[in-house]
Design a protein around this motif. Structure first.
Motif, PDB file in Angstrom:
ATOM      1  N   THR A  17       0.827  -1.195   0.000  1.00 16.44           N
ATOM      2  CA  THR A  17       0.000   0.000   0.000  1.00 16.44           C
ATOM      3  C   THR A  17       0.866   1.252   0.000  1.00 16.44           C
ATOM      4  O   THR A  17       0.615   2.204  -0.749  1.00 16.44           O
ATOM      5  CB  THR A  17      -0.937   0.007   1.225  1.00 16.44           C
ATOM      6  OG1 THR A  17      -1.737  -1.164   1.192  1.00 16.44           O
ATOM      7  CG2 THR A  17      -1.826   1.232   1.246  1.00 16.44           C
ATOM      8  N   PHE A  18       1.900   1.270   0.831  1.00 12.10           N
ATOM      9  CA  PHE A  18       2.794   2.420   0.900  1.00 12.10           C
ATOM     10  C   PHE A  18       3.531   2.616  -0.422  1.00 12.10           C
ATOM     11  O   PHE A  18       3.666   3.744  -0.905  1.00 12.10           O
ATOM     12  CB  PHE A  18       3.789   2.256   2.049  1.00 12.10           C
ATOM     13  CG  PHE A  18       4.706   3.428   2.216  1.00 12.10           C
ATOM     14  CD1 PHE A  18       4.224   4.621   2.709  1.00 12.10           C
ATOM     15  CD2 PHE A  18       6.044   3.339   1.868  1.00 12.10           C
ATOM     16  CE1 PHE A  18       5.056   5.717   2.861  1.00 12.10           C
ATOM     17  CE2 PHE A  18       6.886   4.422   2.014  1.00 12.10           C
ATOM     18  CZ  PHE A  18       6.396   5.612   2.512  1.00 12.10           C
ATOM     19  N   ALA A  19       3.998   1.526  -1.031  1.00 14.90           N
ATOM     20  CA  ALA A  19       4.688   1.623  -2.316  1.00 14.90           C
ATOM     21  C   ALA A  19       3.745   2.169  -3.383  1.00 14.90           C
ATOM     22  O   ALA A  19       4.142   2.994  -4.211  1.00 14.90           O
ATOM     23  CB  ALA A  19       5.234   0.263  -2.727  1.00 14.90           C
ATOM     24  N   GLY A  20       2.492   1.731  -3.365  1.00 18.61           N
ATOM     25  CA  GLY A  20       1.508   2.251  -4.308  1.00 18.61           C
ATOM     26  C   GLY A  20       1.246   3.726  -4.093  1.00 18.61           C
ATOM     27  O   GLY A  20       1.113   4.496  -5.051  1.00 18.61           O
ATOM     28  N   PHE A  21       1.164   4.137  -2.837  1.00 11.65           N
ATOM     29  CA  PHE A  21       0.947   5.546  -2.515  1.00 11.65           C
ATOM     30  C   PHE A  21       2.111   6.401  -3.001  1.00 11.65           C
ATOM     31  O   PHE A  21       1.902   7.471  -3.598  1.00 11.65           O
ATOM     32  CB  PHE A  21       0.756   5.713  -1.004  1.00 11.65           C
ATOM     33  CG  PHE A  21       0.756   7.147  -0.559  1.00 11.65           C
ATOM     34  CD1 PHE A  21      -0.336   7.952  -0.801  1.00 11.65           C
ATOM     35  CD2 PHE A  21       1.852   7.682   0.092  1.00 11.65           C
ATOM     36  CE1 PHE A  21      -0.334   9.282  -0.402  1.00 11.65           C
ATOM     37  CE2 PHE A  21       1.863   9.001   0.488  1.00 11.65           C
ATOM     38  CZ  PHE A  21       0.764   9.805   0.242  1.00 11.65           C
ATOM     39  N   ILE A  22       3.331   5.946  -2.765  1.00 16.36           N
ATOM     40  CA  ILE A  22       4.511   6.691  -3.205  1.00 16.36           C
ATOM     41  C   ILE A  22       4.538   6.783  -4.722  1.00 16.36           C
ATOM     42  O   ILE A  22       4.812   7.847  -5.296  1.00 16.36           O
ATOM     43  CB  ILE A  22       5.799   6.044  -2.663  1.00 16.36           C
ATOM     44  CG1 ILE A  22       5.851   6.159  -1.146  1.00 16.36           C
ATOM     45  CG2 ILE A  22       7.038   6.665  -3.302  1.00 16.36           C
ATOM     46  CD1 ILE A  22       5.877   7.574  -0.615  1.00 16.36           C
ATOM     47  N   ASN A  23       4.245   5.676  -5.398  1.00 21.69           N
ATOM     48  CA  ASN A  23       4.216   5.652  -6.862  1.00 21.69           C
ATOM     49  C   ASN A  23       3.168   6.635  -7.397  1.00 21.69           C
ATOM     50  O   ASN A  23       3.438   7.405  -8.318  1.00 21.69           O
ATOM     51  CB  ASN A  23       3.919   4.228  -7.338  1.00 21.69           C
ATOM     52  CG  ASN A  23       4.126   4.056  -8.813  1.00 21.69           C
ATOM     53  OD1 ASN A  23       4.788   4.843  -9.456  1.00 21.69           O
ATOM     54  ND2 ASN A  23       3.530   3.010  -9.355  1.00 21.69           N
TER      55      ASN A  23
END
Length: 44
Positions: A17-23
């Motif tokens: 989820t965090f990686a998706g948010f950063i992306n």
């Protein structure tokens, strides 16, 4: 109540989820920068 032991919780979902948010954030900022540059070039 169970004792908390540091480092035992599965956080793979949170990491995805965090990686998706950063992306998403990086792509959104890039689009905003391009839009501002286009406005600056063609609205002068």
């Amino acid at each position: 109540m169970a004792e908390h032991k540091h480092g035992e919780m599965d956080i793979s979902v949170q990491e995805k989820t965090f990686a998706g948010f950063i992306n998403f954030t990086i792509k959104t900022v890039a689009v905003i920068i391009v839009a501002v540059l286009l406005l600056a070039m063609f609205n002068a």
